[in-house]
Design an enzyme around this catalytic site. Structure first.
Site, mmCIF file in Angstrom:
data_model
loop_
_atom_site.group_PDB
_atom_site.id
_atom_site.type_symbol
_atom_site.label_atom_id
_atom_site.label_comp_id
_atom_site.label_asym_id
_atom_site.label_seq_id
_atom_site.Cartn_x
_atom_site.Cartn_y
_atom_site.Cartn_z
ATOM 1 N N SER A 64 0.933 -1.163 0.017
ATOM 2 C CA SER A 64 0.140 0.008 -0.069
ATOM 3 C C SER A 64 0.956 1.436 0.190
ATOM 4 C CB SER A 64 -0.963 -0.013 1.067
ATOM 5 O OG SER A 64 -0.388 0.041 2.427
ATOM 6 N N ARG A 87 -5.507 -4.813 -20.193
ATOM 7 C CA ARG A 87 -5.750 -5.819 -19.123
ATOM 8 C C ARG A 87 -5.108 -5.458 -17.873
ATOM 9 N NH1 ARG A 87 -7.849 -10.174 -21.532
ATOM 10 N NH2 ARG A 87 -7.569 -10.406 -23.943
ATOM 11 N N HIS A 88 -3.954 -4.306 -18.029
ATOM 12 C CA HIS A 88 -3.272 -3.757 -16.774
ATOM 13 C C HIS A 88 -3.763 -2.516 -16.292
ATOM 14 C CE1 HIS A 88 -0.453 -7.111 -17.248
ATOM 15 N NE2 HIS A 88 -0.656 -6.721 -18.535
ATOM 16 N N GLU A 400 -8.185 6.765 -28.084
ATOM 17 C CA GLU A 400 -8.924 7.693 -28.995
ATOM 18 C C GLU A 400 -10.093 6.655 -29.828
ATOM 19 O OE1 GLU A 400 -7.102 8.333 -32.957
ATOM 20 O OE2 GLU A 400 -5.278 7.760 -31.715
ATOM 21 N N ARG A 498 5.270 -7.684 -18.367
ATOM 22 C CA ARG A 498 5.370 -7.190 -19.770
ATOM 23 C C ARG A 498 6.792 -6.742 -20.278
ATOM 24 N NH1 ARG A 498 1.525 -9.588 -22.254
ATOM 25 N NH2 ARG A 498 -0.522 -9.278 -21.073
#
Length: 544
Positions: A64, A87-88, A400, A498
């Site tokens: 946190s 997804r992230h 966009e 990633r």
């Protein structure tokens, strides 16, 4: 450079557009539990102690303190990158028990929790058509309870029983062994629309749900309004207020949230005919001044000559008479859209009754509410908001839209350094260098396909086809732009999956194009929070 001709790019761009992020954010968040309000006085006194504290928090997975910061990136990359990137989407997250208001085309309302929506979206929906019929019945002649069921057209006798409980147990055991519901991959939930609100008029509308995401375990707060609305969310989740969008963690007791409400339907009877005629004359007089020779319809986003446009009151006159002579409430609308909007407003006025709107409700309390799995929605524009537990909230992903602007001819072609050949089986493979001939085939094939698809797109636009229809021919190699907001903890989750690094405790095998985005985001973050970044790398690139 000719903007009408395709341009071929082999790199992505990432720009840090705004932030409130530094290592000191982590330090004061960690020390407030022991030093209270004096935690700020401790910052900067002992750099080595600060480095050790951040490393300890990272090593022991105290997550946190890494959430009290914010970074917003403008990312330009091929569309296929965003299909993985979204997804992230992290930081703006809701608790799983948050009820999302869904609205059918006919206006029927139902509610599902966001966790249920996620399950149905990704794992299918239950087929509730029964496959088993029958049950328990009393046989007077035998003086016993009969148990029987019919499965797939065949009758199964389960015997006579002395007690009803025994017969019901036999039926229950058979049903358990032969479930009466099947799990099917249906797309019905993918057609759901969420309640949303026009942020100009505050009138209720509906927006198509584009995706439902699981966003990881997050620290939650609970906001409760005077009117009894309550929502549990992360501190970065955007909430609609009378002053615009604000993060939940920035709000305090007494601030207003916009929540679901009702108001009397507008009535033409409230505006005398003579006044209505005068407003019409005044509006017509502004036409030449406020509408360009070729202008955009604010409803459908189509471009039309001035003679095909009329000035429309965005907020209807009957809804707010004070805005009747306000130029800021006037916008060009094509004749079909103006007619449709006017007809709907008149229909509402004639029916009377109530309309759904967003209205302010003061916050009564703000409480810490633990940590648990969180979720988020992506909804179609132009407003990108939805209703959770009766509170208007925002989705965290803004790309966009090909519905509202003409997409530019910028396409991705892999650079010479991009590895092209995959060797091995799924889950255990590597990419190796391609040959010069393979690179030539890829480049020529992609550029040819891009030119052909964009020419077809332009042809449909010139024929007057709506942008949202014409865009269907464009490939996922088209470049798009997106704002992505995250905090350090969520960014570390993204980077751990990633990017590929020898220092990673858990190996990852990302697609190269999304890794290019991740690398640029990591470089910007490392400059803002060098101690936090160093601790992340030293502890195996695992997010706390």
């Amino acid at each position: 450079m000719d903007d009408s001709q395709p341009h071929f790019l082999n790199d992505v761009t990432v720009e840090l557009v705004k932030h409130s992020a530094s290592d000191t954010d982590v330090l004061w968040a960690a020390r407030v539990s022991t030093a209270g309000e004096q935690s700020l006085d401790e910052i900067g006194k002992d750099p080595e102690r600060s480095r050790g504290l951040i490393n300890y928090l990272m090593r022991d997975r105290h997550g946190s303190p890494f959430e009290h910061n914010s970074m917003t990136f403008l990312v330009s990359a091929p569309i296929f990158v965003f299909r993985e990137f979204h997804r992230h989407r992290v930081g703006w997250c809701l608790a799983g028990d948050s009820e999302i208001t869904l609205v059918s085309e006919k206006g029927h309302v139902r509610r599902r929790t966001i966790a249920e929506l996620y399950r149905l979206w990704h794992h299918g929906v239950e087929d509730t058509l029964p496959r088993i019929r029958g049950g328990v019945s009393w046989r007077a002649k035998a003086g016993k309870w009969n148990a029987q069921v019919r499965l797939a057209g065949e009758l199964h006798y389960l015997g006579l029983h002395d007690t009803k409980e025994s017969a019901e147990s036999a039926v229950a055991a058979f049903r358990a062994a032969n479930p009466s519901k099947r799990l099917r991959k249906l797309d019905s939930v993918h057609r759901n629309h969420a309640r949303c609100y026009d942020e100009t008029t505050l009138l209720a509308s509906r927006a198509k749900i584009l995706d439902v995401m699981e966003s990881g375990v997050k620290r939650l707060i609970r906001l409760t309004t005077v009117g009894g609305k309550s929502v549990r969310c992360s501190i970065d989740h955007a909430m609609l207020t009378p002053d615009g969008w604000r993060k939940a963690g920035e709000l305090k007791v007494g601030d207003d949230l916009m929540v679901a409400g009702t108001a009397p339907r507008p009535s033409e009877g409230l505006v005398p005919p003579s006044l209505r005629r005068g407003i019409g004359v005044w509006t017509s007089m502004q036409r030449l001044r406020l509408i360009k020779e070729a202008d955009t319809c604010y409803v459908c986003s189509g471009v039309f000559p001035r003679e095909d446009l009329t000035l429309d009151h965005v907020v209807p006159v009957a809804a707010d008479l004070l805005k009747a002579l306000d130029e800021r409430n006037l916008a060009p609308a094509c004749r079909p859209c103006h007619r449709k909007k006017t007809d709907s407003e008149q229909a509402l006025a004639k029916r009377g009754g109530k309309i759904s709107i967003a209205k302010p409700d003061p916050i009564a309390s703000i409480e810490e509410d633990g940590e648990e799995m969180t979720y988020d929605l992506a909804v179609e524009g132009p407003w990108h908001n939805f209703l959770a537990n009766g509170v208007v909230v925002h989705n965290s992903y803004n790309e966009e839209s090909g519905r509202y602007r003409e997409l530019q001819p910028r396409f991705y072609v892999p650079g010479a350094e991009r590895k092209l050949v995959q060797e091995g089986r799924p889950g255990k493979y590597v990419f190796v260098e391609g040959t010069a001939e393979q690179h030539k085939v890829v480049t020529e094939a992609m550029e040819s396909a891009y030119r052909q698809s964009y020419a077809a797109y332009q042809e449909m636009l010139e024929a007057g086809v709506a942008r949202e229809v014409a865009r269907a021919v464009l490939p996922v190699g088209l470049f798009s732009s997106m704002y992505a907001t995250c905090n350090a903890r969520s960014l570390m989750h993204f980077l751990s999956l990633r990017t590929k690094s020898e220092q990673a405790r858990v190996p990852s095998f990302p697609q190269r194009e999304i890794e290019m985005v991740a690398e640029k985001m990591e470089a910007a973050w490392a400059e803002l929070m060098p101690l936090t970044h160093a601790a992340f790398v030293a502890n195996g690139r695992v997010a706390p």
